[in-house]
Design a protein around this motif. Structure first.
Motif, PDB file in Angstrom:
ATOM      1  N   THR A  14      -0.379  24.646  -4.646  1.00  0.00           N
ATOM      2  CA  THR A  14       0.776  25.296  -3.864  1.00  0.00           C
ATOM      3  C   THR A  14       1.430  24.073  -3.261  1.00  0.00           C
ATOM      4  OG1 THR A  14      -0.027  25.971  -1.904  1.00  0.00           O
ATOM      5  CG2 THR A  14      -0.266  27.243  -3.983  1.00  0.00           C
ATOM      6  N   GLU A  15       2.761  24.268  -3.114  1.00  0.00           N
ATOM      7  CA  GLU A  15       3.502  23.353  -2.036  1.00  0.00           C
ATOM      8  C   GLU A  15       2.931  23.118  -0.907  1.00  0.00           C
ATOM      9  OE1 GLU A  15       7.997  22.706  -0.283  1.00  0.00           O
ATOM     10  OE2 GLU A  15       7.817  24.285  -1.627  1.00  0.00           O
ATOM     11  N   ARG A  16       2.358  24.248  -0.074  1.00  0.00           N
ATOM     12  CA  ARG A  16       1.855  23.965   1.228  1.00  0.00           C
ATOM     13  C   ARG A  16       0.504  23.294   0.937  1.00  0.00           C
ATOM     14  NH1 ARG A  16       2.150  26.884   5.825  1.00  0.00           N
ATOM     15  NH2 ARG A  16       4.393  26.653   5.498  1.00  0.00           N
ATOM     16  N   GLU A  17      -0.352  23.546  -0.139  1.00  0.00           N
ATOM     17  CA  GLU A  17      -1.469  22.671  -0.248  1.00  0.00           C
ATOM     18  C   GLU A  17      -1.151  21.128  -0.457  1.00  0.00           C
ATOM     19  OE1 GLU A  17      -4.148  26.644  -2.109  1.00  0.00           O
ATOM     20  OE2 GLU A  17      -3.118  25.010  -3.384  1.00  0.00           O
ATOM     21  N   ILE A  67      -3.983  18.471  11.853  1.00  0.00           N
ATOM     22  CA  ILE A  67      -2.945  19.077  10.845  1.00  0.00           C
ATOM     23  C   ILE A  67      -2.367  20.498  11.242  1.00  0.00           C
ATOM     24  CG2 ILE A  67      -2.728  20.301   8.119  1.00  0.00           C
ATOM     25  CD1 ILE A  67      -4.970  18.219   7.599  1.00  0.00           C
ATOM     26  N   ALA A  68      -3.061  21.121  11.878  1.00  0.00           N
ATOM     27  CA  ALA A  68      -2.796  22.309  12.648  1.00  0.00           C
ATOM     28  C   ALA A  68      -1.513  22.213  13.514  1.00  0.00           C
ATOM     29  CB  ALA A  68      -3.755  23.259  13.128  1.00  0.00           C
ATOM     30  N   HIS A 117       2.252  23.468  12.535  1.00  0.00           N
ATOM     31  CA  HIS A 117       2.276  24.710  13.402  1.00  0.00           C
ATOM     32  C   HIS A 117       1.356  26.083  12.606  1.00  0.00           C
ATOM     33  CE1 HIS A 117       5.145  22.644  15.508  1.00  0.00           C
ATOM     34  NE2 HIS A 117       6.009  22.296  14.371  1.00  0.00           N
ATOM     35  N   LEU A 118       0.223  25.688  12.280  1.00  0.00           N
ATOM     36  CA  LEU A 118      -0.911  26.536  11.855  1.00  0.00           C
ATOM     37  C   LEU A 118      -2.021  26.750  12.648  1.00  0.00           C
ATOM     38  CD1 LEU A 118      -0.743  25.387   7.929  1.00  0.00           C
ATOM     39  CD2 LEU A 118       0.622  27.376   9.070  1.00  0.00           C
ATOM     40  N   VAL A 170      -5.688  26.348   8.360  1.00  0.00           N
ATOM     41  CA  VAL A 170      -5.838  24.936   7.668  1.00  0.00           C
ATOM     42  C   VAL A 170      -6.978  24.589   6.970  1.00  0.00           C
ATOM     43  CG1 VAL A 170      -5.885  22.131   8.415  1.00  0.00           C
ATOM     44  CG2 VAL A 170      -4.352  23.685   9.347  1.00  0.00           C
ATOM     45  N   LYS A 171      -8.201  25.204   7.647  1.00  0.00           N
ATOM     46  CA  LYS A 171      -9.407  25.100   7.171  1.00  0.00           C
ATOM     47  C   LYS A 171      -9.462  25.774   5.829  1.00  0.00           C
ATOM     48  CE  LYS A 171     -14.384  26.015   7.938  1.00  0.00           C
ATOM     49  NZ  LYS A 171     -15.398  26.408   8.864  1.00  0.00           N
TER      50      LYS A 171
END
Length: 221
Positions: free
Chosen positions: A153-156, A172-173, A177-178, A183-184
Motif C-alpha cells: 500500500t502507499e503507507r507501507e 519511523i513512528a 506520527h504513528l 509501525v511494527k
C-alpha cells in the motif's frame, strides 16, 4: 542499557570499539573477544547487539553469524569489515545480519548506530555500493522480490523507505506520527508481502526497486 559484544581478531579494533562505546551512558560493552570465543561468550553474556568481524583467521565470520542466529532470542548482528565491497557482505545479509559497518566508521556515529540496531533499525555503511546490492538481489527488473513492492500500500511504501533509510520503529513512528505498535504491524506486513526475512533485506529490495532514488529525486526537486 544496551549490551554489546565486539568480536574482532585485532586487539586494537576491540579496544577501540570498547573505548568509544563505553563513553555512552546507555551502552555497555559486555565483552570484546576474538572469533573463537564469540559464540560461547554470546551465550554467557546474552548481548543485545553483536559487532562481528566478517573476516577472521581463527573462525569464519559467517559461521559465527549462523551460530548466533540460532540463539533464542538471537542478538542483533552487524558485520564489521574493512572493505566497502567485501565479497562476503551479501552472504552475511542473506544470513540475517542487520547490516554492516566499516571499521573506520566515524567514532561519534557509533553509539547512534548501536542504538538504532537495538531498536530494530537497519545499519548500512554510507559507502554501500551497487555491487553489494546486486550481490544480494538478482539483477533484472522482473525479479520476483522486486515485483513484491507493487503489492504494498502507499503507507507501507512510505514505511519501507524509512526502513531503508535506517530508521528504527520508534524513529519511523515519530516521523510518520504513528504509534510504534502500528509501525511494527506495517513492517510485519511489508516483510510478508516482499517474502523477505528481515528489515535489511527489505531495505536492499527498496533500493533495487528504485524507491529511494524516487524519494531523493523529489527532495532534490
Amino acid at each position: 542499557m544496551i549490551r554489546v559484544l565486539v568480536v574482532d581478531d585485532e586487539a586494537m579494533i576491540r579496544t577501540g570499539f570498547r573505548h568509544i562505546l563505553d563513553t555512552a551512558d546507555d551502552i555497555e560493552v559486555v565483552a570484546a573477544v576474538h572469533g573463537g570465543q564469540a559464540v560461547r561468550t554470546a551465550r554467557q553474556a546474552r548481548p543485545d547487539v553483536v559487532l562481528l568481524d566478517i573476516r577472521m583467521p581463527d573462525v569464519d565470520g559467517l559461521t559465527v553469524l549462523a551460530e548466533l542466529r540460532r540463539m533464542e532470542p538471537p542478538p542483533v548482528v552487524a558485520m564489521l569489515t574493512t572493505f566497502d565491497m567485501d565479497e562476503y557482505v551479501a552472504a552475511a545479509l542473506r544470513s540475517g545480519a542487520a547490516g554492516f559497518l566499516l571499521k573506520d566508521t566515524d567514532p561519534e556515529q557509533l553509539p547512534y548506530l548501536i542504538r538504532s540496531l537495538a531498536d530494530g533499525g537497519v545499519v548500512l555503511s554510507a559507502k554501500v555500493t551497487r555491487t553489494v546490492v546486486d550481490g544480494y538481489l538478482d539483477a533484472g527488473p522482473h525479479n520476483p522480490a522486486a515485483l513484491g513492492v507493487d503489492r504494498l500500500t502507499e503507507r507501507e511504501r512510505d514505511v519501507l523507505v524509512l526502513v531503508a533509510e535506517g530508521l528504527s520503529n520508534s524513529g519511523i513512528a515519530g516521523r510518520m506520527h504513528l504509534s510504534s505498535a502500528t509501525v511494527k504491524d506495517h513492517v510485519s506486513a511489508i516483510l510478508t508481502k516482499l517474502k523477505v526475512g528481515g528489515r535489511v533485506q527489505a531495505a536492499l529490495l527498496a533500493e533495487r526497486a528504485g524507491l529511494l532514488r524516487t524519494v531523493r529525486g523529489e527532495e532534490d526537486g
